[in-house]
Design an enzyme around this catalytic site. Structure first.
Site, PDB file in Angstrom:
ATOM      1  N   SER A 239     -45.001  31.775 108.738  1.00 12.95           N
ATOM      2  CA  SER A 239     -44.234  32.876 109.341  1.00 12.95           C
ATOM      3  C   SER A 239     -45.147  33.982 109.859  1.00 12.95           C
ATOM      4  O   SER A 239     -44.666  34.996 110.370  1.00 12.95           O
ATOM      5  CB  SER A 239     -43.253  33.458 108.315  1.00 12.95           C
TER       6      SER A 239
ATOM      7  N   ASN B  50     -41.679  36.392  96.387  1.00 13.89           N
ATOM      8  CA  ASN B  50     -40.226  36.532  96.553  1.00 13.89           C
ATOM      9  C   ASN B  50     -39.761  37.977  96.428  1.00 13.89           C
ATOM     10  O   ASN B  50     -38.960  38.455  97.241  1.00 13.89           O
ATOM     11  CB  ASN B  50     -39.493  35.638  95.534  1.00 13.89           C
TER      12      ASN B  50
ATOM     13  N   THR C  70      -4.725  53.221 131.025  1.00 10.70           N
ATOM     14  CA  THR C  70      -4.415  52.194 130.027  1.00 10.70           C
ATOM     15  C   THR C  70      -4.201  50.942 130.869  1.00 10.70           C
ATOM     16  O   THR C  70      -3.689  51.035 131.995  1.00 10.70           O
ATOM     17  CB  THR C  70      -3.140  52.512 129.207  1.00 10.70           C
ATOM     18  N   HIS C  71      -4.622  49.818 130.356  1.00  7.78           N
ATOM     19  CA  HIS C  71      -4.578  48.550 131.125  1.00  7.78           C
ATOM     20  C   HIS C  71      -5.364  48.673 132.429  1.00  7.78           C
ATOM     21  O   HIS C  71      -5.085  47.958 133.396  1.00  7.78           O
ATOM     22  CB  HIS C  71      -3.133  48.128 131.434  1.00  7.78           C
TER      23      HIS C  71
ATOM     24  N   SER D 199     -31.839  45.885 145.714  1.00 10.88           N
ATOM     25  CA  SER D 199     -31.745  44.444 145.905  1.00 10.88           C
ATOM     26  C   SER D 199     -32.852  44.025 146.855  1.00 10.88           C
ATOM     27  O   SER D 199     -33.224  44.778 147.760  1.00 10.88           O
ATOM     28  CB  SER D 199     -30.384  44.097 146.504  1.00 10.88           C
TER      29      SER D 199
ATOM     30  N   LYS E 114     -27.933  48.263 148.541  1.00  7.00           N
ATOM     31  CA  LYS E 114     -27.598  48.149 147.120  1.00  7.00           C
ATOM     32  C   LYS E 114     -28.364  49.121 146.225  1.00  7.00           C
ATOM     33  O   LYS E 114     -29.550  49.341 146.404  1.00  7.00           O
ATOM     34  CB  LYS E 114     -27.885  46.722 146.609  1.00  7.00           C
TER      35      LYS E 114
ATOM     36  N   ASN F 275     -28.264  49.110 142.181  1.00 11.54           N
ATOM     37  CA  ASN F 275     -27.625  48.406 141.065  1.00 11.54           C
ATOM     38  C   ASN F 275     -27.757  49.159 139.742  1.00 11.54           C
ATOM     39  O   ASN F 275     -28.836  49.643 139.415  1.00 11.54           O
ATOM     40  CB  ASN F 275     -28.236  47.012 140.918  1.00 11.54           C
TER      41      ASN F 275
ATOM     42  N   GLU G 111     -25.843  47.523 132.831  1.00  9.02           N
ATOM     43  CA  GLU G 111     -25.549  46.075 132.856  1.00  9.02           C
ATOM     44  C   GLU G 111     -26.343  45.335 131.786  1.00  9.02           C
ATOM     45  O   GLU G 111     -25.834  44.454 131.096  1.00  9.02           O
ATOM     46  CB  GLU G 111     -25.920  45.481 134.217  1.00  9.02           C
TER      47      GLU G 111
ATOM     48  N   TYR H 166     -34.116  32.586  95.361  1.00  6.73           N
ATOM     49  CA  TYR H 166     -34.781  32.562  96.673  1.00  6.73           C
ATOM     50  C   TYR H 166     -34.855  31.136  97.221  1.00  6.73           C
ATOM     51  O   TYR H 166     -35.144  30.182  96.501  1.00  6.73           O
ATOM     52  CB  TYR H 166     -36.213  33.128  96.563  1.00  6.73           C
TER      53      TYR H 166
ATOM     54  N   GLN I  53     -36.751  32.966 105.044  1.00  5.36           N
ATOM     55  CA  GLN I  53     -37.812  33.321 105.986  1.00  5.36           C
ATOM     56  C   GLN I  53     -37.246  33.494 107.397  1.00  5.36           C
ATOM     57  O   GLN I  53     -37.818  34.188 108.230  1.00  5.36           O
ATOM     58  CB  GLN I  53     -38.891  32.229 105.957  1.00  5.36           C
TER      59      GLN I  53
ATOM     60  N   LYS J  22     -36.135  37.128 109.524  1.00  2.41           N
ATOM     61  CA  LYS J  22     -36.941  38.168 110.169  1.00  2.41           C
ATOM     62  C   LYS J  22     -36.778  38.248 111.675  1.00  2.41           C
ATOM     63  O   LYS J  22     -36.590  39.344 112.222  1.00  2.41           O
ATOM     64  CB  LYS J  22     -38.408  37.978 109.804  1.00  2.41           C
TER      65      LYS J  22
END
Ligand code: ARG
Length: 464
Positions: free
Chosen positions: A29, A116, A161-162, A283, A289, A291, A296, A323, A328, A331
């Site tokens: 590791s 451990n 709403t919606h 772009s 553009k 962006n 995003e 353990y 391991q 992480k």
């Protein structure tokens, strides 16, 4: 496999052949857990001081260990440390180097300890450090939201709403909704910190140790508030890492909703806001553009944090005590969660106070979609109509508005009276956007005065 390690391993009579080279690499590791070197050394310093206090290490030996560990840390930080896959993980890499620096005393450091409880300690210290770096970033984002809310306390936008125009709201009120969400995330993280901040050191491999260790002393040296009360639990559970990742997933969920609105609002169709150019890219083919890459990307990165939460939950699922090597695998998800959360928070904390609100556009948008229809219904209730009847009357007025292309506030008094003769001149006070928001004047309401009051409360909270 290095000769040294090979001999070391073979000298443990348990093994009759050396580890397969692939297995050695597969089980190592060190490629990723070297990231915890500071916490590992910090834990070792505390352990060394404790075993010296109880008479296992002499004063001179302790001094050597401390000097050696300092040198190891210096080498790592100077980029001069020779990481070795044969030494498997961060714990053995550091111990091996310490031993090569100070000789046999380096080998005594591990007395009364196991990897451990060592690794369980390291991860707790690591998460605690990260929590202490994340909390100020969350506060910075909250400060940005408060600045924006105060600046836009009177700005009117459509509330949805919606995703359909519902009622006018103030932009500041909308920002303070995000403030509340982040506030709960802060509380979740603070609560998680209490359980993270518990010392498993002294659990040893699983059952504790025969040495006369002083667990309270190591806990104190490491700034832990509590000590785990069962050694099997201490070395094996990773619920605190799951809890931290669950916090992170919730925060990212909130940031993804925020991101989505910023993306929508900065589109040509909405044009509610301008994102400063430094948070956007162009772009390569379409010259017009701009962006909204940052929101995003944060929206997209939410997915990997959800994935990490699922990884950790599944990693722990059905694991027998105590353990297991499975652990391991905790992480990498944890490290990536931390990086993703810190990056996303930093981007948002930088971006939010710099958002440019196009007030005329949001105002005009709030006028469309009959956003004050509820206000007219409430007005008629005030004139003695039952709410269901007033709902009906307003429905007719809206239908007329759709047909004639007029907002309710643009209709003449006579036209409105055609729907209900109880309507009088004062109706225009409630049909305006300003009148509509100002009337929602109670705790949690959208009135500018309430936004200012909430901003004042938020400032007191942030000053804590
Ligand atoms: N690298 C291991 C981990 O991350 C450290 C503990 C190993 N313990 C053991 N008995 N193999 O979990």
């Amino acid at each position: 496999m290095s000769n040294e390690h090979n001999q070391q391993k073979l000298s443990s009579a348990r093994f009759s052949e050396s580890t397969d080279a692939f297995v050695e690499a597969f089980t190592a590791s060190i490629q990723f857990d070297q990231r915890m070197y500071k916490q590992d050394i910090q834990g070792s310093i505390a352990h060394a001081k404790m075993i010296s206090k109880v008479g296992i290490l002499s004063e001179i030996e302790l001094k050597d260990v401390l000097t050696g560990l300092q040198q190891v840390q210096d080498e790592i930080e100077a980029g001069e440390f020779n990481w070795s896959i044969q030494q498997e993980d961060i714990h053995m890499n550091i111990e091996a180097r310490l031993t090569s620096l100070i000789g046999i005393t380096g080998k005594k450091l591990h007395t009364g300890r196991s990897r451990n409880d060592q690794v369980a300690t390291d991860i707790r210290l690591f998460i605690r450090d990260e929590i202490d770096a994340i909390l100020p970033e969350m506060k910075r984002l909250q400060q940005g939201l408060v600045v924006l809310a105060e600046r836009e306390a009177d700005s009117i936008m459509p509330g949805f709403t919606h995703l359909q125009t519902a009622q006018p709201v103030t932009f500041g009120h909308h920002m303070l909704a995000w403030f509340e969400m982040i506030k709960r995330d802060v509380e979740r993280l603070q609560d998680c910190r209490k359980r993270v901040n518990t010392s498993p050191l002294g659990s040893a491999a699983l059952a504790g140790t025969t040495y006369p260790i002083d667990r309270a002393y190591t806990a104190e040296l490491l700034g832990f508030e509590r000590i785990t009360e069962n050694s099997l639990d201490g070395v094996s559970d990773r619920d605190f890492a799951i809890e931290f990742t669950a916090f992170a997933a919730t925060l990212m969920m909130h940031l993804s909703r925020f991101s989505e609105e910023l993306v929508l609002w900065s589109s040509a169709q909405f044009q509610f806001i301008d994102l400063p150019d430094r948070f956007c890219t162009g772009s390569s083919i379409m010259p017009q553009k701009k962006n909204p890459d940052v929101p995003e990307l944060v929206r997209g990165k939410t997915g990997r944090v959800y994935g990490h939460l699922m990884s950790l939950l599944t990693l722990m699922k059905s694991q027998p005590l105590a353990y297991n090597k499975d652990n391991q695998e905790d992480k990498e998800p944890l490290f990536d969660t931390v990086d993703t959360v810190r990056g996303s928070l930093r981007a948002f904390a930088d971006m939010v106070p710099a958002l440019i609100v196009k007030r005329e556009v949001t105002y005009e948008a709030a006028k469309r979609g009959f956003s004050t229809a509820t206000d007219l219904a409430d007005y008629l209730v005030g004139k003695g109509l039952a709410f269901r009847d007033s709902h009906e009357v307003v429905g007719l007025a809206v239908a007329h508005g759709i047909q004639s292309g007029q907002d309710l506030s643009e209709m003449s008094l006579e036209t409105l009276q055609g729907f209900c003769d109880q309507i009088t001149d004062d109706v225009f006070d409630v049909l305006t956007l300003e009148g509509s928001v100002a009337a929602r004047d109670h705790l949690g309401g959208t009135a500018p005065s309430q936004v200012r009051a909430a901003v004042a409360r938020a400032k007191v909270y942030l000053a804590d």
